[in-house]
Structures are given as structure tokens and as C-alpha cells.
Design a protein around this motif. Structure first.
Motif, short mmCIF file in Angstrom:
data_model
loop_
_atom_site.label_atom_id
_atom_site.label_comp_id
_atom_site.label_asym_id
_atom_site.label_seq_id
_atom_site.Cartn_x
_atom_site.Cartn_y
_atom_site.Cartn_z
N ASP B 642 24.44 20.11 38.61
CA ASP B 642 24.25 19.60 37.25
C ASP B 642 22.92 20.06 36.67
OD1 ASP B 642 26.60 18.26 37.13
OD2 ASP B 642 25.78 16.32 37.72
N LEU B 679 25.79 25.62 28.34
CA LEU B 679 26.18 24.77 29.47
C LEU B 679 27.66 24.39 29.53
CD1 LEU B 679 23.14 22.30 29.49
CD2 LEU B 679 23.45 24.37 30.86
N TYR B 680 28.38 24.43 28.42
CA TYR B 680 29.71 23.81 28.45
C TYR B 680 30.87 24.70 28.03
CZ TYR B 680 26.84 19.67 28.86
OH TYR B 680 25.93 18.76 29.31
N LEU B 700 35.15 22.03 26.98
CA LEU B 700 34.10 21.02 26.85
C LEU B 700 33.10 21.38 25.77
CD1 LEU B 700 33.05 19.88 30.43
CD2 LEU B 700 34.85 19.04 28.92
N LEU B 701 32.83 20.39 24.94
CA LEU B 701 31.77 20.52 23.94
C LEU B 701 30.67 19.53 24.29
CD1 LEU B 701 33.96 20.44 20.72
CD2 LEU B 701 32.63 22.39 21.50
N PRO B 702 29.44 19.86 23.98
CA PRO B 702 28.41 18.84 24.18
C PRO B 702 28.63 17.68 23.22
CG PRO B 702 27.51 20.75 23.01
CD PRO B 702 28.92 21.09 23.38
N GLU B 706 24.66 14.68 25.37
CA GLU B 706 24.24 15.92 26.03
C GLU B 706 23.22 16.71 25.21
OE1 GLU B 706 27.09 14.17 27.91
OE2 GLU B 706 27.75 15.07 26.05
N PRO B 760 28.75 29.93 30.16
CA PRO B 760 27.91 28.76 30.35
C PRO B 760 27.48 28.61 31.81
CG PRO B 760 30.21 28.10 30.23
CD PRO B 760 30.17 29.58 29.96
N THR B 762 27.51 26.57 34.41
CA THR B 762 28.24 25.39 34.87
C THR B 762 27.73 24.98 36.24
OG1 THR B 762 29.87 26.81 35.93
CG2 THR B 762 30.32 26.17 33.67
N PRO B 763 28.05 23.76 36.66
CA PRO B 763 27.64 23.34 38.00
C PRO B 763 28.14 24.33 39.07
CG PRO B 763 28.50 21.47 36.78
CD PRO B 763 28.69 22.68 35.91
N ARG B 764 29.36 24.79 38.90
CA ARG B 764 29.90 25.73 39.89
C ARG B 764 29.06 27.01 39.93
NH1 ARG B 764 34.17 27.32 43.04
NH2 ARG B 764 34.93 25.19 42.95
#
Ligand SMILES: Cc1cc2nc3c(=O)[nH]c(=O)nc-3n(C[C@H](O)[C@H](O)[C@H](O)COP(=O)(O)OP(=O)(O)OC[C@H]3O[C@@H](n4cnc5c(N)ncnc54)[C@H](O)[C@@H]3O)c2cc1C
Lengths: 279, 787
Positions: B642, B679-680, B700-702, B706, B760, B762-764
Motif C-alpha cells: 500500500d 495509484l489507481y 478504481l478511481l480515487p 484517497e 499506476p 499498485t500494491p502488486r
């Protein structure tokens, strides 16, 4: 994205709902909060002839407080739990998880029964209720049956609901005062579905030590005897007992192949334990 | 500055209706007898279209390409040499080239019934291999989106300014950097209502558009109508960002049928259509190398950039707007001696790529600013030290850069230094030496860009797009009661022009803001304009309103002077009055006299009365260069991946700000979108060209939680070329965040030696980068051991 034309009924009791469900000539769909079904109707993924709105059924909003457990009607909403309109017997677990589901607007309408039946692997109730050892009660015209929450889910978006059956209640065992639980949901933004869930419960007085890894591709991974992961609950610091290799192995054995997914889920469980809550 | 003039943070005039939910958007329009349209769309990315079967029960309600006799496809040709032309069919025939492409138009009393009709239509599709990867699409073996081209390249461009001179630089850093495809997400999607007005002999088409006049021009071409036969009305627009600048096949379909069917028609885009078939943007790929000296001085930049342009060249901006711009704007706000850039605009079986706020700049800024941080790491310098070594200095202004961009004014180093001072870099470096209590990693990153805005004829004529902006016109007209009406051809899709253009007129005439009314969004009432795009409205429409207001001042002075029995040279306009040596007369009295008591005026009165339509161009039309430094402080969770933005600072220079509050609003909105890119937001496709997100659950949108509240500081370096020194700032907020956040994330991950080079983040991707870095480290250790 508009639904197909369908008829609408709002029966007043479970018997009437079951009678409507029994009509084999029609495709009948139950609707509770409509928060998952609504979009599916709009996208025409579901095309019913008849929609049976069960939110007018008083029995499904009822709460029965028994000696060792509490029985929650299927149409109890996430917000009912969050706002403590329903007594909490879980040392704060259910209200706390409720607060993290979606957004308030969704929680106002979304129901526990709907969430469990929709069987989204990322759903919060699925993970926490299997952690607590809750059961669901289903009723059909020929009678009822009660099964563990984790068995109710057969796979992603698939519940063990037989033709003509509906979910009427969820039975949650009361935790003892020594119980400790933890829940960790990893998601990318507020109100989003989880991409990993870790949850555990130790209740030494009742001899319970359970861990759940949720938000998998399918059913949550339930470790019913989890003393090797979370101990028996008697130690002061539960996280010291945590064995991340054992957790990883359990997850891998359950079929999660991707190493990054596995890592995320192990961490989620460890963090759930680090955040252990007591009564 | 007056209380209501240029520079005042006035509350927005339009908010009274918008915040009460009383705006009127296309979806609010109800016309008697109106029917709804739904489309049969291609479920496949690439296929031959065979038979289309329409059940008898639906006859007369379904229209296919075979019905559209005489209707021309949408063609947006770039004049740049070598551009290959695509024809975007209005309804598919022969072939479909993207998921969501229109195959048939279906009409019903309601949208649900129209969808019922659409569900009955059967289409035979013979699937072809899909082109989904823009890099592989350039290989000889690739399937072809447009067979007759022989390859998949809309356009290739190349510039080389002595790159060899950089090759001996001691530092050479190369990276592959990319941004995901996105789908821009205005709150209101597209929508069109159309009917034939038999009295006016006009096709009236309501559509939320940033550029109603251009829609009219494009529609006239496709339908073979005179301009006078089309009226475009763009009512309130719920966000545009570029998507609402495009002429859609849906618009043409509705226009065609509305001329024939005898009743109004409506199509309101739903979110699935929007995400999967419409608003795609941003997919860039860079192979970039920076050459530098050990002290961080850049010696040169060498780059190969590819943009996934999708299946068609969309009207009016064309398929090469992004890639072709990349080459000219990649050098950013820096001064360095050698440069090479090759770009490709590549056709794939995806939706056409559309210009999105910050057009091309967001990707460019991400690539350039990430590589500069990589240079800093390589040289052992602080990232800002590298930037300060290379930024164009204030004493160089105005400055012509390596791609001949003419920077009008500004102090770029000052912006960067102010932004860093606000964040206290030293304290953060100190904090980074100790582990955070929660195990996360702290990182600080920044980025700086300059944005060419409101550029005009001389720039765009070189690009050869179908619409080259010239003089921007405005009409100013005093009403009989002394109010002022302004008419402009640009259109607000959130820019607050009802307020800001009124402020411009007020600055000159002193008429109360409440009595100044902006008329826009209707081709029938406004002067021709290329519309709202390219951060041009404040400069161009603002300039036009200022010019027209000055004309009005001159006209009013003459009437006023007559009424005051004074010499016109002795009077002036102030506070909504004409003031002479011995007294004053209000605009109301002047207007009343001109319109209703002409007997009080001499025969020699100026017959133009109190109305003026006049055009404006800045002294130089090479554009204004607003700029900003963004600094982000992030925390990265190395176990879960994150990223949290802890603090965000923006120091921005938009020249003279007409309404600072409105500028802040533009910056906040842009920042939110930039965070989305960072990010998203990600519109993925599988190998068969299927879009993998069709709802906001997958795309995904902030949200409000966020997007941090940024700290914004303004500099106001005037542009020497525009009215009041105004610069265009509409897009800037969305340009810098991915780079600032990306650099902050990479700064946080330094202990792991990990680097993220794709948005973005992303966590991955965070976890994968950490994983890759640790593998690299152990491989290195093994190699060392072996040696
Ligand atoms: C934006 C958004 C975000 C969300 N985020 C989350 C989240 O973070 N975590 C989370 O857990 N959930 C989330 N949800 C899902 C939400 O919790 C839903 O409310 C829930 O999944 C479904 O409950 P419902 O009462 O709305 O069911 P409905 O949508 O009415 O029904 C869902 C399904 O269950 C069936 N059904 C309903 N009740 C019964 C019954 N008593 N017996 C038999 N079948 C029944 C229906 O036929 C249907 O198939 C989100 C939803 C939205 C829209």
C-alpha cells in the motif's frame, strides 16, 4: 444498462415468499438490500420474471437472544450491526467489521443474508462469520437445515442454496470474556472490496482457536484448529506464536499459487493477530 | 484589483444552480415524444462482420450500416507527413476493430425497451486475431488493424538534435517507463438528444460538449448538411477532460435518424459503455536514456516513445496528438544540448485514444522526471540538485528550448525551491535514517513541468489537425437596462467561466457581476470557436472578452460624453459609469438612451450602438507556459504494497490569476486525477482485446479519502503576451502527480534497491518491484561469490 421487464412482489412472511419461490414456471429471484443484485439486474446478468422483495418480512428482521448464541434475521443490515441496533455478543467484532464494509449508503441497505448468499469471496461477513463459527439456517417448503457459514459458500458467487430455499437467519455463538479476535482487511481504498483478509479468534474458555484467510479466489480458508498459528489464547502476546511459514503452507495447500497473493494473505493474518482485540 | 475584477476570489455564479441540483444536463432534457436509443455493440475486438439478423417484431426499430446511405465515416486526418488515415464507421460494416464498436442502432419508448430490441438482434462475427500490445503491433508478423496500411503505425516521427555529442557522458541511465491505459471519468458521461426542427429546417442536437462548433463542423461533414442546418446546444456539462471534445459515431447516428423519424431521440451513455467503449486515454511507453555529467548537468536525452492510439483516429484531434507531441514536449522545463526522440502512434484493437487533461504531458512528465531521479541516484546527488542544474533560469526568459518551444516567462528554480522548503527535505532525510514505528518506509519525491497552453495558429498549423485556432471571438452587448451580455464560443465543463469571464468584463467596465451574463454552449448564439481545450479559455476567451469590453467602453464613452455635454476625450469608464469632469452617467442611462430614447442622441452617434463582436490573439501565439513544482511525501508498506500520501505541496505559476479560488479548484481536481493515474486507474485488456473493467468496481478511481488536501502556493509571473499576463492552467494539476508520487515511492524503496517504472503504482507492482530487486541482489551476491 436497464433490467429486463419483471414482476415484483413483497410478501409479508417467509411462507408467502417460499410459495412464490416454488413456482417452477417462472424464474424467481429474491431481493434483500439490492446492493449486489441491483447492478446484476441492470447489467442483465440476471433476468428474472419475478422479483421477490423480502425486506417486508418481519421475521427476517428479528433478533433472538439465546443463552449461548444470538440468532440474526437474514435481513439485518450492515448498519443495524454497526449502530448496535442488534446486541453485540462478539466483543465488538461484528460492529467493527461492519464499519469497514463499503460506504454508509451501501451499509444502510445491504443485508447479512444477501451478502452471504451473493458469496463474493471478498465479502467481509463471510470471513468474520466463519471465524466466529457462525451458522446459517435455510428454509424450504419441506423444512429447514443449518450449516456452517463457510460451508454455505460453494465457490465464487455460488451459495449452497437449493431450489425453493431461502436463508432465514444467521446464528452467532456468544464469545466468552476471555476471547480475543482480530481482523485485517487489505484494500486499495476506503470502502473497497478486500484483496486480502486475515481473521482469527481465540476463546480459551470455549477451547476455540480459529483462523481464516479470506478474499481468496473462492471460499475462505478456514483453519478450525489454529493453535499452531495463533496459540491457545492463553499467552499474553499472540503474535509471538505466529508461524508465517505454516500460514503460507496452509494457503498454498488451499491452492493459492501466486506468491505475491500468498505473501499478502499471510501478512493480513499476521496483522490481524497483532491487532488482537479483547472484550 | 476591485472586489469583483481580475484577481478576486469571487464565489462562483454558476454554483447557485449547480450546488442545488438545478443544473440542466443532457440527461435532464425531456422532449415530447422522445424515444430512447440503445446500441448493439461488438463483443469482439477484431472480427469480420457477417449477416445481421433482425427479427420481424423489431423491424423499423433497428438500423444498420446498410441504412445509413450517404453518411460519411468519421475521418480525422493529421497533416503531418506520413500519417495514415483511418475511417471510423458510424455503424460497423465489413469489420469491427474494437470491443464496443457500434453495429446497430435500436429505438424504443424507453431505454429498457431499446435494450430489449438490441438483445434480439443477432450478428455473425468471424473473429480475427486482435492487436492488443502496441510494442508487438509494430512487428512485421502482427495482425493488421487496417489491412491496406501494410503495418499498424498511424505515424512515426523523428527528431535528432546532435545526440552523438552526449554519448561520451560519464553517466548514462536507461529505463523502460510506461503509463497504463486509462478511462477518463467525468461524473456525467456522454449523451445526445436530437430532433429535427421543421420551422428552422435544422437538426438540433443537444450534447454535453466542450466544443459545440467543432461538433457542428464534423457532423455537417458526416451528414452532408450545411452548417446552417445544424444547431448544437451544449447545456451544463458535468466534466469533460477531453472526452467531451470528441465527435462520436453515436452523435452522427442520432442526427441521421432524427432527420427522418419524426420524433426526438435520446442516447445517454451508461457507465459500461463509457468504460469499455469510450473514454480511453494515456497509454504511453518510453525507452529513455539520460546522459549527464557527474555533477548532474544533463548532456542529452534519447528516447523512443510509443503511444497506443487504438483503432481509429478520432475527430477532431487525430490519432497522433499524443505521440507527436511527446517529441516536442519531452525536454520539459530543462535546458540541455542534445536530444533525440522517435515516436510511434500505433493502431491496436482498442478504443481510440482520446486527449485527457494534461494531454501527453502526464506521460512525458512521468518518464522524464523518473529518469532524472535515476540520474540523481546514479550520481549520488539529491534529485533537486540535478533539477536545479538543468532548469531554465529566470534570466534566460523568454527562452527558446531545444525543440523550439518559446517559454514566455517564469522562475522555475524558485518554484522548486519553495515547494521543497515547504516540505522540509532535511527533516525528512533525517527521519528516513530511523525505522518508522509502523514498519512503513517514508519517501519524498518531486516533479516539475511547464505546460504550453493557449497556443495558437502558428503552432497548430504545423500539426495539421483539422481545426487550427485563430482569433478567438467574443461578443459583448449592453442590454437596455445596462446589463452586459457576453457571448463566447468556448464552453465551460467545470471551469467556472460564467464567473471568471464576467470578472474580466467587470475589470474593464465596472458593471456589477450580477448583471453580467455569459451566453455559451449554443452554436446559434455564439461566435465560432474551436472550443474549450488546450488550457486556452482564460487566455483566449478572456482576451476576447477584454477586447470586446474595451470596445464597449469606447462606444459607451461617446454616448456618455454626449449626455454629459463633455468631450469624449475627457471621460472615462469606471464602476459601471461614464465619468466626466462635472458628473457621471450610468450604463443603465446610456443603454436606455441608445435603445429607447434615441431622440436624445445626435445624428453622428456611432451606429454600432452598444454591441461588439471582435477577435483576440495574444501578441505572440506560441503559447503561455505555466508551470508547477509538486512534492509528495508518501509512506509505502513493503509487506502489503500500500502507498499512502502523507503530505502534498504544489507551488504553481499561472501568471495573473483571474480568480485564485477557481485556480485552486482546477488544481485540486487535476491533482485528484493525477493521483488516479499514479495509484489507481488502469484499463486493462486481455490478449483478445477484451477490456477487463466494465464498472467502477473494477476500474478504481480515487475517492475523497484517497486525495489529500494539498498545500498550494502561487507565484504570479505575468506572461508578456496576454491580457493581464494570464496563463493557461486548466490541465496542469493532472500532469505532475504521477511523477512526484512515483519518485517518492522510489525514494522510499531505496533501501531495497527497488524501482517502480509503471503507473499506476499498485500494491502488486510495489511487491513485484521489491521481489525483483531482492532477486537481483541475491543474483549479484552469487556472481560475486563465484568471482
Ligand atoms: C459500492 C459497493 C461496495 C461494496 N463493498 C463491500 C465491502 O467492502 N465488503 C463487503 O462485504 N461487501 C461489499 N459490498 C456488497 C454489499 O455488502 C452488499 O450489500 C451485499 O453483498 C449483498 O447484500 P444485499 O442485501 O444487498 O443483497 P441483494 O443484492 O439483495 O442480493 C444478493 C443475492 O443474494 C440473494 N439473497 C438475498 N437475500 C437472500 C436470502 N435471505 N435468502 C436467499 N437468497 C438471498 C439474492 O437473490 C441475490 O442473489 C459492496 C457493495 C457495493 C454496491
Amino acid at each position: 444498462m436497464k433490467p429486463v421487464n419483471f414482476d415484483y412482489a413483497r410478501p409479508a412472511d417467509v411462507g408467502a415468499a417460499l410459495a412464490l419461490l416454488a413456482d417452477d414456471s417462472l424464474s424467481v429471484k429474491l431481493m434483500a438490500g439490492g446492493q449486489s443484485l441491483g447492478p446484476m439486474l441492470n447489467m442483465r446478468l440476471v433476468q428474472p420474471d419475478l422479483l421477490v422483495d423480502i425486506t417486508g418480512i418481519e421475521e427476517l428482521k428479528r433478533v433472538e437472544d439465546r443463552a449461548n448464541e444470538i440468532v440474526l434475521g437474514a435481513c439485518i443490515t450492515h448498519a443495524d450491526i454497526e449502530d448496535l441496533r442488534v446486541p453485540d455478543v462478539t466483543c465488538g467484532a461484528l460492529p467493527s467489521v461492519a464499519r469497514g464494509i463499503a460506504y454508509r449508503a451501501v451499509r444502510n441497505r445491504g443485508t447479512m443474508g444477501g451478502s452471504l448468499t451473493h458469496a463474493d469471496p471478498s465479502a467481509d461477513w463471510l470471513s468474520i462469520l466463519s471465524t466466529l463459527g457462525a451458522k446459517v439456517t435455510l428454509r424450504g417448503r419441506s423444512g429447514g437445515r443449518t450449516i456452517p457459514v463457510e460451508d454455505y459458500m460453494l465457490g465464487a458467487l455460488e451459495a449452497d442454496l437449493r431450489p425453493g430455499e431461502m436463508l432465514v437467519s444467521i446464528t452467532v455463538p456468544k464469545l466468552s470474556r476471555s476471547a480475543r479476535w482480530g481482523y485485517y482487511k487489505s484494500c486499495r481504498k476506503t470502502g473497497e472490496f478486500a484483496h486480502a483478509i486475515g481473521a482469527f479468534l481465540v476463546d480459551p474458555d470455549r477451547g476455540v482457536s480459529r483462523a481464516v484467510i479470506g478474499a481468496t479466489e473462492s471460499r475462505p480458508i478456514v483453519i478450525a484448529e489454529a493453535t499452531h498459528l495463533v496459540g491457545d489464547g492463553k499467552a499474553e502476546r499472540l503474535d509471538l506464536a505466529f508461524d508465517s511459514h505454516a500460514a503460507g503452507a496452509a494457503i498454498e495447500a488451499a491452492g493459492m499459487a501466486d506468491p505475491i497473493d500468498r505473501q499478502t494473505h499471510v501478512v493480513a493474518l499476521r496483522r490481524a493477530i497483532e491487532r488482537a482485540h479483547t472484550a | 484589483m476591485t472586489e469583483q475584477g481580475v484577481g478576486a476570489s469571487l464565489l462562483r455564479k454558476e454554483d447557485d444552480r449547480l450546488l442545488r441540483g438545478r443544473g440542466q444536463f443532457v440527461g435532464d432534457i425531456r422532449l415530447a415524444g422522445m424515444k430512447d436509443v440503445a446500441f448493439v455493440r461488438s463483443p469482439l475486438a477484431h472480427a469480420k462482420v457477417g449477416e445481421i439478423r433482425i427479427p420481424d417484431s423489431c423491424r423499423g426499430q433497428v438500423f444498420t450500416a446498410a441504412d445509413l446511405e450517404g453518411v460519411k465515416p468519421i475521418v480525422a486526418v493529421s497533416g503531418l507527413a506520413g500519417f495514415k488515415v483511418s475511417e471510423q464507421p458510424i455503424l460497423a460494416f465489413e469489420k469491427v476493430r474494437q470491443v464496443g464498436e457500434l453495429i446497430a442502432m435500436c429505438v424504443g419508448d424507453t431505454r429498457a425497451k431499446a435494450e430489449d430490441v438490441a438483445a434480439c438482434v443477432e450478428v455473425d462475427l468471424d473473429e480475427l486475431p486482435a492487436v492488443h500490445d502496441m510494442i508487438k503491433a509494430r512487428e512485421a508478423a502482427s495482425a493488421l488493424v487496417h489491412e491496406h496500411w501494410g503495418d499498424n503505425v498511424f505515424l512515426e516521427t523523428f527528431v535528432d538534435v546532435g545526440i552523438e555529442a552526449a554519448f561520451d557522458a560519464p553517466i548514462k541511465v536507461s529505463r523502460e517507463i510506461s503509463t497504463a491505459r486509462q478511462s477518463m471519468a467525468p461524473m456525467e458521461g456522454r449523451g445526445t438528444v436530437a430532433y429535427w426542427d421543421s420551422r428552422m429546417e435544422q437538426l438540433v442536437l443537444y450534447t454535453g460538449s466542450q466544443m459545440p462548433h467543432i461538433v457542428r463542423t464534423g457532423l455537417a461533414e458526416c451528414l452532408g448538411l450545411d452548417h446552417a442546418q445544424i444547431r448544437i446546444i451544449s447545456p451544463d456539462v458535468g466534466g469533460g477532460f477531453g472526452y467531451k471534445g470528441i465527435l462520436l459515431p453515436e452523435d452522427v447516428c442520432l442526427g441521421w435518424l432524427a432527420m427522418r423519424c419524426g420524433h426526438p431521440l435520446r442516447w445517454i451513455e451508461d457507465r459500461r459503455e463509457h468504460l469499455t467503449a469510450g473514454a480511453n486515454c494515456r497509454e504511453h511507453h518510453y525507452r529513455i536514456t539520460a546522459y549527464a555529467d557527474r555533477d548532474g548537468k544533463l548532456r542529452g536525452i534519447d528516447c523512443e516513445a510509443t503511444v497506443d492510439s487504438g483503432a481509429y483516429s478520432s475527430y477532431p484531434f487525430s490519432a497522433c496528438l499524443e505521440a507527436a507531441q511527446v517529441a516536442s514536449i519531452l525536454p520539459g522545463p530543462y535546458d540541455f544540448p542534445a536530444y533525440r526522440c522517435r515516436t510511434w502512434s500505433v493502431a491496436t484493437n482498442k478504443c481510440p485514444i482520446l486527449p485527457y487533461r494534461g494531454v501527453a504531458r502526464t506521460g512525458v512528465c512521468y518518464a522524464l522526471e523518473l529518469i532524472l531521479d535515476a540520474v540523481a541516484r546514479e550520481a549520488g546527488l539529491e534529485p533537486h540538485e540535478v533539477r536545479l542544474k538543468n532548469l531554465v533560469k529566470p534570466e534566460q526568459m523568454p527562452f527558446d528550448n531545444i525543440t523550439k518551444k518559446h517559454f514566455d516567462s517564469g522562475d522555475y528554480p524558485e518554484a522548486l525551491e519553495r515547494a521543497l522548503a515547504a516540505m522540509d527535505l532535511k527533516a525528512i532525510r533525517e527521519r528516513q535514517k530511523h525505522p518508522e514505528p509502523d514498519g512503513r518506509l517514508i519517501g519524498i519525491g518531486h516533479s516539475i513541468y511547464c505546460e504550453q497552453a493557449a497556443h495558437g495558429t502558428s503552432v497548430y498549423s504545423g500539426w495539421g489537425i483539422p481545426m487550427v485556432p485563430g482569433h478567438e471571438q467574443a461578443t459583448a452587448r449592453v442590454t437596455p437596462d445596462g446589463g452586459l451580455e457576453l457571448r463566447v464560443g468556448v464552453h465551460s465543463h467545470g471551469q467556472s467561466m460564467e464567473t471568471t469571464l464576467a470578472q474580466v468584463a467587470h475589470e474593464i467596465l465596472g458593471i456589477d457581476i450580477a448583471k453580467i451574463k455569459l451566453v455559451h454552449g449554443d452554436t446559434e448564439y455564439t461566435p465560432y470557436s474551436t472550443g474549450s481545450w488546450g488550457s486556452r479559455c482564460a487566455v483566449m476567451a478572456g482576451g476576447a472578452v477584454a477586447t470586446a469590453s474595451r470596445e464597449i467602453a469606447g462606444l459607451a464613452k461617446r454616448i456618455g460624453a454626449h449626455l454629459l455635454q463633455a468631450d469624449p476625450n475627457d471621460v472615462e469608464v469606471a464602476h459601471g459609469k461614464v465619468v466626466g469632469p462635472t458628473g457621471s452617467v450610468t450604463f443603465e442611462e446610456i443603454a436606455h438612451t441608445w435603445y429607447l430614447r434615441p431622440q436624445d442622441l445626435p445624428m453622428s452617434v456611432d451606429p454600432r450602438g452598444l454591441e461588439s463582436t471582435i477577435g483576440f490573439k495574444p501578441v505572440r501565439d506560441s503559447g503561455t507556459f505555466s508551470y508547477a513544482a509538486h512534492v509528495a511525501l508518501v509512506a509505502v508498506d513493503p509487506e502489503i504494497g500500500d502507498i499512502e500520501i502523507l503530505d502534498y505541496v504544489i507551488v504553481e505559476d499561472g501568471g495573473k490569476l483571474i480568480n485564485p479560488m477557481v485556480v485552486d479548484g482546477q488544481i485540486y481536481g487535476g491533482l485528484a486525477q493525477g493521483i488516479g493515474t499514479a495509484l489507481y486507474e488502469e484499463m486493462n485488456f486481455d490478449a483478445s482485446g477484451q477490456p477487463l473493467a466494465s464498472t467502477f468496481a473494477d476500474y478504481l478511481l480515487p475517492g475523497p479519502t484517497e486525495v489529500p488536501a494539498p498545500r498550494v502556493d502561487h507565484m504570479e509571473t505575468l506572461s508578456p503576451y496576454t491580457e493581464f499576463g494570464v496563463k493557461g492552467i486548466g490541465e496542469g494539476g493532472a500532469i505532475a502527480p504521477p511523477a512526484a508520487i512515483g519518485n517518492a515511492v522510489n525514494d522510499a524503496l531505496r533501501p531495497y534497491g527497488a524501482e517502480l517504472l509503471r503507473s499506476p503504482m499498485t500494491p502488486r507492482r510495489v511487491l513485484e518491484a521489491i521481489c525483483a530487486a531482492s532477486k537481483e541482489k541475491s543474483a549479484e551476491a552469487e556472481r560475486e561469490e563465484a568471482a
